[in-house]
Design a protein around this motif. Structure first.
Motif, PDB file in Angstrom:
ATOM      1  N   VAL A   1      36.452  29.448  -2.924  1.00  0.00           N
ATOM      2  CA  VAL A   1      36.647  30.893  -3.039  1.00  0.00           C
ATOM      3  C   VAL A   1      35.943  31.565  -1.868  1.00  0.00           C
ATOM      4  CG1 VAL A   1      36.236  32.977  -4.400  1.00  0.00           C
ATOM      5  CG2 VAL A   1      36.764  30.816  -5.560  1.00  0.00           C
ATOM      6  N   ILE A   2      36.641  32.498  -1.226  1.00  0.00           N
ATOM      7  CA  ILE A   2      36.051  33.330  -0.181  1.00  0.00           C
ATOM      8  C   ILE A   2      36.089  34.768  -0.681  1.00  0.00           C
ATOM      9  CG2 ILE A   2      36.179  34.068   2.225  1.00  0.00           C
ATOM     10  CD1 ILE A   2      37.764  31.529   2.829  1.00  0.00           C
ATOM     11  N   GLU A   3      34.921  35.380  -0.813  1.00  0.00           N
ATOM     12  CA  GLU A   3      34.834  36.753  -1.292  1.00  0.00           C
ATOM     13  C   GLU A   3      34.803  37.705  -0.092  1.00  0.00           C
ATOM     14  OE1 GLU A   3      31.559  37.261  -3.925  1.00  0.00           O
ATOM     15  OE2 GLU A   3      32.300  35.812  -5.386  1.00  0.00           O
ATOM     16  N   CYS A   4      35.616  38.760  -0.144  1.00  0.00           N
ATOM     17  CA  CYS A   4      35.737  39.665   0.991  1.00  0.00           C
ATOM     18  C   CYS A   4      35.674  41.128   0.576  1.00  0.00           C
ATOM     19  CB  CYS A   4      37.076  39.445   1.706  1.00  0.00           C
ATOM     20  SG  CYS A   4      37.305  37.803   2.396  1.00  0.00           S
ATOM     21  N   SER A   5      35.059  41.931   1.433  1.00  0.00           N
ATOM     22  CA  SER A   5      35.182  43.381   1.335  1.00  0.00           C
ATOM     23  C   SER A   5      36.226  43.810   2.360  1.00  0.00           C
ATOM     24  CB  SER A   5      33.841  44.059   1.612  1.00  0.00           C
ATOM     25  OG  SER A   5      33.340  43.701   2.891  1.00  0.00           O
ATOM     26  N   LEU A   6      37.043  44.771   1.996  1.00  0.00           N
ATOM     27  CA  LEU A   6      38.133  45.196   2.869  1.00  0.00           C
ATOM     28  C   LEU A   6      37.589  46.034   4.015  1.00  0.00           C
ATOM     29  CD1 LEU A   6      41.182  45.315   3.409  1.00  0.00           C
ATOM     30  CD2 LEU A   6      41.279  47.336   1.928  1.00  0.00           C
ATOM     31  N   LYS A   7      37.862  45.604   5.235  1.00  0.00           N
ATOM     32  CA  LYS A   7      37.366  46.309   6.417  1.00  0.00           C
ATOM     33  C   LYS A   7      38.382  47.311   6.947  1.00  0.00           C
ATOM     34  CE  LYS A   7      35.194  45.386  10.911  1.00  0.00           C
ATOM     35  NZ  LYS A   7      33.943  46.107  10.581  1.00  0.00           N
ATOM     36  N   THR A   8      39.634  46.881   7.044  1.00  0.00           N
ATOM     37  CA  THR A   8      40.676  47.792   7.524  1.00  0.00           C
ATOM     38  C   THR A   8      42.046  47.233   7.167  1.00  0.00           C
ATOM     39  OG1 THR A   8      41.442  49.067   9.441  1.00  0.00           O
ATOM     40  CG2 THR A   8      40.982  46.745   9.813  1.00  0.00           C
ATOM     41  N   VAL A   9      43.043  48.098   7.199  1.00  0.00           N
ATOM     42  CA  VAL A   9      44.440  47.704   6.979  1.00  0.00           C
ATOM     43  C   VAL A   9      45.237  48.158   8.197  1.00  0.00           C
ATOM     44  CG1 VAL A   9      46.474  47.917   5.518  1.00  0.00           C
ATOM     45  CG2 VAL A   9      44.196  47.945   4.475  1.00  0.00           C
ATOM     46  N   LEU A  10      45.998  47.250   8.761  1.00  0.00           N
ATOM     47  CA  LEU A  10      46.771  47.536   9.967  1.00  0.00           C
ATOM     48  C   LEU A  10      48.261  47.555   9.650  1.00  0.00           C
ATOM     49  CD1 LEU A  10      44.899  45.161  12.451  1.00  0.00           C
ATOM     50  CD2 LEU A  10      44.474  47.592  12.051  1.00  0.00           C
ATOM     51  N   ASP A  11      48.905  48.653   9.970  1.00  0.00           N
ATOM     52  CA  ASP A  11      50.353  48.777   9.852  1.00  0.00           C
ATOM     53  C   ASP A  11      50.945  48.478  11.225  1.00  0.00           C
ATOM     54  OD1 ASP A  11      53.006  49.486   9.652  1.00  0.00           O
ATOM     55  OD2 ASP A  11      52.647  51.454   8.765  1.00  0.00           O
ATOM     56  N   VAL A  12      51.596  47.332  11.356  1.00  0.00           N
ATOM     57  CA  VAL A  12      52.132  46.925  12.659  1.00  0.00           C
ATOM     58  C   VAL A  12      53.628  47.217  12.771  1.00  0.00           C
ATOM     59  CG1 VAL A  12      50.363  45.184  13.045  1.00  0.00           C
ATOM     60  CG2 VAL A  12      52.442  44.552  11.806  1.00  0.00           C
ATOM     61  N   GLY A  13      54.141  47.993  11.828  1.00  0.00           N
ATOM     62  CA  GLY A  13      55.541  48.383  11.900  1.00  0.00           C
ATOM     63  C   GLY A  13      56.501  47.365  11.322  1.00  0.00           C
ATOM     64  N   GLY A  14      55.987  46.357  10.614  1.00  0.00           N
ATOM     65  CA  GLY A  14      56.835  45.346  10.005  1.00  0.00           C
ATOM     66  C   GLY A  14      56.905  45.506   8.501  1.00  0.00           C
ATOM     67  N   ASP A  15      57.411  44.463   7.830  1.00  0.00           N
ATOM     68  CA  ASP A  15      57.554  44.544   6.377  1.00  0.00           C
ATOM     69  C   ASP A  15      56.289  44.120   5.632  1.00  0.00           C
ATOM     70  OD1 ASP A  15      57.677  41.855   6.949  1.00  0.00           O
ATOM     71  OD2 ASP A  15      59.754  41.595   6.311  1.00  0.00           O
ATOM     72  N   HIS A  16      55.254  43.700   6.360  1.00  0.00           N
ATOM     73  CA  HIS A  16      53.955  43.369   5.780  1.00  0.00           C
ATOM     74  C   HIS A  16      52.867  44.103   6.568  1.00  0.00           C
ATOM     75  CE1 HIS A  16      56.321  40.133   4.048  1.00  0.00           C
ATOM     76  NE2 HIS A  16      55.294  39.717   3.342  1.00  0.00           N
ATOM     77  N   ASP A  17      51.755  44.369   5.909  1.00  0.00           N
ATOM     78  CA  ASP A  17      50.590  44.949   6.568  1.00  0.00           C
ATOM     79  C   ASP A  17      49.474  43.911   6.640  1.00  0.00           C
ATOM     80  OD1 ASP A  17      51.892  47.328   6.892  1.00  0.00           O
ATOM     81  OD2 ASP A  17      50.911  48.345   5.210  1.00  0.00           O
ATOM     82  N   ILE A  18      48.609  44.063   7.637  1.00  0.00           N
ATOM     83  CA  ILE A  18      47.504  43.123   7.849  1.00  0.00           C
ATOM     84  C   ILE A  18      46.229  43.693   7.226  1.00  0.00           C
ATOM     85  CG2 ILE A  18      46.077  41.962   9.566  1.00  0.00           C
ATOM     86  CD1 ILE A  18      48.476  42.085  11.477  1.00  0.00           C
ATOM     87  N   PHE A  19      45.653  42.931   6.314  1.00  0.00           N
ATOM     88  CA  PHE A  19      44.393  43.309   5.682  1.00  0.00           C
ATOM     89  C   PHE A  19      43.274  42.483   6.323  1.00  0.00           C
ATOM     90  CE2 PHE A  19      47.404  44.995   2.857  1.00  0.00           C
ATOM     91  CZ  PHE A  19      46.804  45.814   1.925  1.00  0.00           C
ATOM     92  N   ILE A  20      42.301  43.156   6.917  1.00  0.00           N
ATOM     93  CA  ILE A  20      41.157  42.476   7.508  1.00  0.00           C
ATOM     94  C   ILE A  20      39.991  42.556   6.521  1.00  0.00           C
ATOM     95  CG2 ILE A  20      39.558  42.340   9.444  1.00  0.00           C
ATOM     96  CD1 ILE A  20      42.395  41.828  10.298  1.00  0.00           C
ATOM     97  N   GLY A  21      39.449  41.417   6.151  1.00  0.00           N
ATOM     98  CA  GLY A  21      38.334  41.381   5.218  1.00  0.00           C
ATOM     99  C   GLY A  21      37.092  40.797   5.859  1.00  0.00           C
ATOM    100  N   ARG A  22      35.949  41.358   5.512  1.00  0.00           N
ATOM    101  CA  ARG A  22      34.680  40.786   5.943  1.00  0.00           C
ATOM    102  C   ARG A  22      34.233  39.803   4.872  1.00  0.00           C
ATOM    103  NH1 ARG A  22      30.327  42.125   9.456  1.00  0.00           N
ATOM    104  NH2 ARG A  22      28.455  40.991   8.851  1.00  0.00           N
ATOM    105  N   VAL A  23      33.897  38.594   5.291  1.00  0.00           N
ATOM    106  CA  VAL A  23      33.493  37.553   4.348  1.00  0.00           C
ATOM    107  C   VAL A  23      32.078  37.843   3.843  1.00  0.00           C
ATOM    108  CG1 VAL A  23      33.038  35.093   4.051  1.00  0.00           C
ATOM    109  CG2 VAL A  23      34.986  35.851   5.440  1.00  0.00           C
ATOM    110  N   GLU A  24      31.946  37.993   2.535  1.00  0.00           N
ATOM    111  CA  GLU A  24      30.654  38.292   1.922  1.00  0.00           C
ATOM    112  C   GLU A  24      30.033  37.071   1.254  1.00  0.00           C
ATOM    113  OE1 GLU A  24      29.404  41.051   2.576  1.00  0.00           O
ATOM    114  OE2 GLU A  24      31.064  42.409   3.016  1.00  0.00           O
ATOM    115  N   ALA A  25      30.860  36.114   0.847  1.00  0.00           N
ATOM    116  CA  ALA A  25      30.354  34.900   0.194  1.00  0.00           C
ATOM    117  C   ALA A  25      31.441  33.838   0.212  1.00  0.00           C
ATOM    118  CB  ALA A  25      29.916  35.186  -1.241  1.00  0.00           C
TER     119      ALA A  25
END
Length: 243
Positions: free
Chosen positions: A119-143
Motif C-alpha cells: 500500500v502506498i498512501e498519498c496526499s493529493l498534490k495537484t490535478v492536471l488536465d492535459v486535454g484528454g479523456d483522463h486527468d493526471i493526479f499527482i500524489g505525494r507519498v506519505e507512507a
C-alpha cells in the motif's frame, strides 16, 4: 512489422502492473483499478495516477485530497477486474461481491484494501488536465508498507505474483480482460558491462552538485536558490531546442 491502430497504442505499452486506487470522502468509499500509475519523483516522493472524470473514484479523490495505491496478489485478479468493470455509483454492493474489504490507512485520513501485498498512501498534490479523456493526479507519498515478499532490492517474485494487465478483447463478441503474472526472473548486471559509462554519469552528477555548493559559498545564497538560478539559465540556453 505490421501497422497498429493508433487508438490501441496503450496496449503496446502493456503488460503493466495494475494497482487499485482507493479513497474515502466522508462515509463514501471508492476503489478502482488504474493501470496508468507510476512514479514521478523520488525526492520528494511523488507518483501519478490517471483517472477519468466519469469514474466515481475521480470525484472522491479530488474532493477528499487523499488516496491509496493498493497492489494485490494474482490470486485476487477476479476481484480487481470486477472493481474496474462495475461502478459503485450503480452497484454499491460491488465490494461485497468482489470480496474486497477496507481498513483505515495509517497516516492519511483514507482507506486501504485489507490483505493487499503493498500500500502506498498519498496526499493529493495537484490535478492536471492535459486535454484528454483522463486527468493526471499527482500524489505525494506519505507512507508505504508491504508484505515480507518485498525487500530493498524489490519484490521476491518467487513468492509474490503481481497482477499484470495485458489488455482486452474488442467488440463485437464477448469482451474479456486479459491478465498475466510473472513466470521467470532474470537478473541483469547494472550497466550491462559498461561500468565506466555508469561511473562517468555518477561523477558528472557529483560535479554538478559540487558546482551548486561552490556557487552557494561564493554568492552567499542557499543551494536551493542557486539551483533555481541555474535552472533558469539552462531553460534559456535550451529553450530554442525544446518544442
Amino acid at each position: 512489422m505490421k501497422e497498429v491502430n493508433p487508438e490501441l497504442f496503450h496496449y503496446v505499452i502493456y503488460p503493466a502492473t495494475v494497482p487499485i486506487i482507493a479513497t474515502k470522502l466522508g462515509e463514501i468509499v471508492g476503489a478502482m483499478p488504474a493501470v496508468w500509475t507510476t512514479a514521478v519523483s523520488t525526492n520528494p516522493p511523488l507518483l501519478l495516477t490517471v483517472l477519468a472524470p466519469e469514474r466515481r473514484t475521480y470525484r472522491l479523490v479530488r474532493e477528499s485530497g487523499y488516496f491509496t495505491v493498493n497492489y494485490l496478489d494474482f490470486s485476487k485478479t477476479q476481484a480487481l477486474a470486477l472493481l474496474g468493470d462495475v461502478s459503485a455509483r450503480f452497484a454499491s454492493e460491488k465490494f461485497d461481491r468482489a470480496g474486497i474489504k477496507f481498513t483505515p490507512s495509517r497516516k492519511i485520513p483514507s482507506v486501504a484494501i485489507e490483505g493487499a501485498s503493498a500500500v502506498i498512501e498519498c496526499s493529493l498534490k495537484t490535478v492536471l488536465d492535459v486535454g484528454g479523456d483522463h486527468d493526471i493526479f499527482i500524489g505525494r507519498v506519505e507512507a508505504v508498507y508491504a508484505t515480507d515478499d518485498f525487500t530493498e532490492g524489490g519484490w521476491m517474485l518467487e513468492k509474490y505474483k503481481p497482477i499484470l494487465y495485458v489488455g482486452r478483447t474488442r467488440r463485437p463478441g464477448p469482451v474479456k480482460r486479459r491478465f498475466a503474472t510473472t513466470g521467470e526472473l532474470v537478473e541483469v548486471e547494472y550497466g550491462g558491462g559498461m561500468k565506466e559509462a555508469v561511473e562517468a554519469r555518477r561523477r558528472a552528477y557529483q560535479v554538478a552538485e559540487g558546482t551548486v555548493k561552490e556557487l552557494s559559498d561564493r554568492l552567499g545564497l542557499p543551494p536551493e536558490e542557486i539551483a533555481y538560478i541555474l535552472l533558469d539559465v539552462l531553460k534559456n540556453l535550451l529553450g530554442s531546442r525544446w518544442k
